[in-house]
Design a protein around this motif. Structure first.
Motif, PDB file in Angstrom:
ATOM      1  N   LYS A  82      40.892  36.059  45.143  1.00  0.00           N
ATOM      2  CA  LYS A  82      39.453  35.884  44.990  1.00  0.00           C
ATOM      3  C   LYS A  82      38.606  36.761  45.912  1.00  0.00           C
ATOM      4  CE  LYS A  82      39.523  31.106  43.258  1.00  0.00           C
ATOM      5  NZ  LYS A  82      38.740  31.412  42.043  1.00  0.00           N
ATOM      6  N   ASN A  83      39.159  37.148  47.060  1.00  0.00           N
ATOM      7  CA  ASN A  83      38.387  37.905  48.051  1.00  0.00           C
ATOM      8  C   ASN A  83      39.014  39.288  48.244  1.00  0.00           C
ATOM      9  OD1 ASN A  83      37.090  38.893  50.400  1.00  0.00           O
ATOM     10  ND2 ASN A  83      36.698  36.814  51.113  1.00  0.00           N
ATOM     11  N   THR A  84      38.367  40.309  47.735  1.00  0.00           N
ATOM     12  CA  THR A  84      38.922  41.664  47.816  1.00  0.00           C
ATOM     13  C   THR A  84      38.967  42.187  49.250  1.00  0.00           C
ATOM     14  OG1 THR A  84      36.702  42.544  47.337  1.00  0.00           O
ATOM     15  CG2 THR A  84      38.217  42.279  45.479  1.00  0.00           C
ATOM     16  N   LYS A  85      38.004  41.749  50.084  1.00  0.00           N
ATOM     17  CA  LYS A  85      37.975  42.219  51.474  1.00  0.00           C
ATOM     18  C   LYS A  85      39.144  41.652  52.288  1.00  0.00           C
ATOM     19  CE  LYS A  85      32.984  42.974  51.830  1.00  0.00           C
ATOM     20  NZ  LYS A  85      31.733  42.613  52.554  1.00  0.00           N
ATOM     21  N   VAL A  89      45.228  41.217  54.094  1.00  0.00           N
ATOM     22  CA  VAL A  89      45.605  40.339  55.201  1.00  0.00           C
ATOM     23  C   VAL A  89      45.987  38.952  54.688  1.00  0.00           C
ATOM     24  CG1 VAL A  89      43.281  39.455  55.716  1.00  0.00           C
ATOM     25  CG2 VAL A  89      44.976  39.648  57.546  1.00  0.00           C
ATOM     26  N   ALA A  90      45.384  38.511  53.587  1.00  0.00           N
ATOM     27  CA  ALA A  90      45.741  37.208  53.010  1.00  0.00           C
ATOM     28  C   ALA A  90      47.152  37.241  52.441  1.00  0.00           C
ATOM     29  CB  ALA A  90      44.735  36.825  51.928  1.00  0.00           C
ATOM     30  N   VAL A  91      47.550  38.380  51.852  1.00  0.00           N
ATOM     31  CA  VAL A  91      48.921  38.523  51.352  1.00  0.00           C
ATOM     32  C   VAL A  91      49.906  38.486  52.515  1.00  0.00           C
ATOM     33  CG1 VAL A  91      50.558  40.111  50.269  1.00  0.00           C
ATOM     34  CG2 VAL A  91      48.320  39.746  49.234  1.00  0.00           C
ATOM     35  N   LEU A  92      49.590  39.226  53.596  1.00  0.00           N
ATOM     36  CA  LEU A  92      50.460  39.223  54.779  1.00  0.00           C
ATOM     37  C   LEU A  92      50.568  37.825  55.392  1.00  0.00           C
ATOM     38  CD1 LEU A  92      49.401  42.536  56.583  1.00  0.00           C
ATOM     39  CD2 LEU A  92      51.585  42.064  55.470  1.00  0.00           C
ATOM     40  N   ALA A  93      49.409  37.150  55.527  1.00  0.00           N
ATOM     41  CA  ALA A  93      49.407  35.809  56.111  1.00  0.00           C
ATOM     42  C   ALA A  93      50.139  34.815  55.211  1.00  0.00           C
ATOM     43  CB  ALA A  93      47.970  35.344  56.353  1.00  0.00           C
ATOM     44  N   GLY A  94      49.955  34.961  53.892  1.00  0.00           N
ATOM     45  CA  GLY A  94      50.649  34.081  52.963  1.00  0.00           C
ATOM     46  C   GLY A  94      52.154  34.258  53.022  1.00  0.00           C
ATOM     47  N   CYS A  95      52.590  35.503  53.125  1.00  0.00           N
ATOM     48  CA  CYS A  95      54.027  35.780  53.229  1.00  0.00           C
ATOM     49  C   CYS A  95      54.582  35.311  54.571  1.00  0.00           C
ATOM     50  CB  CYS A  95      54.288  37.274  53.037  1.00  0.00           C
ATOM     51  SG  CYS A  95      54.039  37.849  51.340  1.00  0.00           S
ATOM     52  N   LEU A 215      37.483  27.662  51.595  1.00  0.00           N
ATOM     53  CA  LEU A 215      36.178  27.141  51.172  1.00  0.00           C
ATOM     54  C   LEU A 215      35.098  28.208  51.283  1.00  0.00           C
ATOM     55  CD1 LEU A 215      36.022  23.523  52.688  1.00  0.00           C
ATOM     56  CD2 LEU A 215      36.395  24.194  50.303  1.00  0.00           C
ATOM     57  N   ASN A 216      35.154  28.995  52.359  1.00  0.00           N
ATOM     58  CA  ASN A 216      34.188  30.076  52.538  1.00  0.00           C
ATOM     59  C   ASN A 216      34.329  31.120  51.434  1.00  0.00           C
ATOM     60  OD1 ASN A 216      32.108  31.322  54.163  1.00  0.00           O
ATOM     61  ND2 ASN A 216      33.626  32.844  54.758  1.00  0.00           N
ATOM     62  N   THR A 217      35.561  31.383  51.017  1.00  0.00           N
ATOM     63  CA  THR A 217      35.809  32.319  49.918  1.00  0.00           C
ATOM     64  C   THR A 217      35.235  31.782  48.609  1.00  0.00           C
ATOM     65  OG1 THR A 217      37.841  33.151  50.958  1.00  0.00           O
ATOM     66  CG2 THR A 217      37.604  33.493  48.589  1.00  0.00           C
ATOM     67  N   LEU A 218      35.403  30.487  48.381  1.00  0.00           N
ATOM     68  CA  LEU A 218      34.833  29.862  47.169  1.00  0.00           C
ATOM     69  C   LEU A 218      33.314  29.941  47.159  1.00  0.00           C
ATOM     70  CD1 LEU A 218      37.009  26.655  46.610  1.00  0.00           C
ATOM     71  CD2 LEU A 218      37.119  28.831  45.380  1.00  0.00           C
ATOM     72  N   LYS A 219      32.688  29.719  48.333  1.00  0.00           N
ATOM     73  CA  LYS A 219      31.235  29.798  48.434  1.00  0.00           C
ATOM     74  C   LYS A 219      30.745  31.197  48.098  1.00  0.00           C
ATOM     75  CE  LYS A 219      30.703  26.164  51.931  1.00  0.00           C
ATOM     76  NZ  LYS A 219      30.351  25.879  53.350  1.00  0.00           N
TER      77      LYS A 219
END
Length: 224
Positions: A82-85, A89-95, A215-219
């Motif tokens: 959902k957040n291109t920016k 880092v979200a992929v790295l953190a998720g992994c 939640l911030n990403t959803l907002k």
């Protein structure tokens, strides 16, 4: 007249924003306190059920830790979509979170094949670096890391990991507990549950940061 109206509207907007910030902070304080109570209750339940459980791998703290890690990994991958920016880092953190989950489940994977969990972790790491550094590039990945540092929830994510990786490990050192003067067989079960409960608190703080980031990403997504 118009200036007076504009001044009042700006003051009302400022008051509304201040009230929103205070309510948000108070809400987070309440949720964090409730989370700590859950962690303490979990520790007490473990203490009462330890004889019935038979193995700490199937204890309530372990189950809750694994649930939180699975939820955090899923949220990070949703943020990446959902957040291109924050994608890289979200992929790295998720992994990374997924690797921690696999490590927590090492007893399960080892029952299938010896060192299977290590092979799974290596595969996750290879996927993470291929998805970010190779496909997105180093500059884009570093920019993504900079974005998350200044984002809402990063503080909880950072300090939650410090609690899991450092504080719980220090409290789990046999040398520390040896100062009590008790035999290892006497203090081991208490040491283990203190360590596990601190880990659970750390995972809860980490999860609160991930949820806040989500939640911030959803907002932002709704505003767009």
């Amino acid at each position: 007249m118009n200036n007076s109206v504009n001044s009042h509207s700006m003051q009302d907007s400022s008051y509304t924003e201040s009230a929103h910030v205070l309510l948000d902070t108070f809400g987070r304080f309440i949720l964090t306190g409730l989370g700590m109570l859950v962690c303490l209750s979990t520790f007490l339940l473990n203490y009462r059920l330890v004889g019935a459980i038979g193995s700490v791998e199937y204890s309530l703290t372990e189950i809750l830790q694994e649930f939180l890690l699975a939820a955090d990994a899923a949220l990070f991958f949703l943020i990446a979509r959902k957040n291109t920016k924050l994608k890289e880092v979200a992929v790295l953190a998720g992994c990374f979170t997924l690797c921690m989950l696999v490590r927590e489940l090492d007893f399960f994977f080892d029952s299938i094949a010896v060192h299977l969990w290590k092979i799974i972790v290596v595969c996750i790491v290879i996927f993470a670096f291929h998805k970010t550094l190779r496909l997105a590039g180093l500059r884009r990945t570093l920019n993504s890391m900079k974005e998350i540092i200044f984002s809402d929830g990063f503080g909880a994510i950072f300090y939650g990991m410090l609690m899991v990786l450092i504080l719980s490990r220090v409290m789990g050192m046999n040398q520390l507990w040896a100062f009590t003067g008790a035999e290892r067989s006497e203090y081991y079960i208490y040491k283990r549950f203190v360590e596990e409960s601190l880990e659970l608190c750390g995972y809860y703080i980490y999860s609160s940061g991930v949820f806040s980031l989500f939640l911030n990403t959803l907002k932002q997504d709704n505003r767009a």
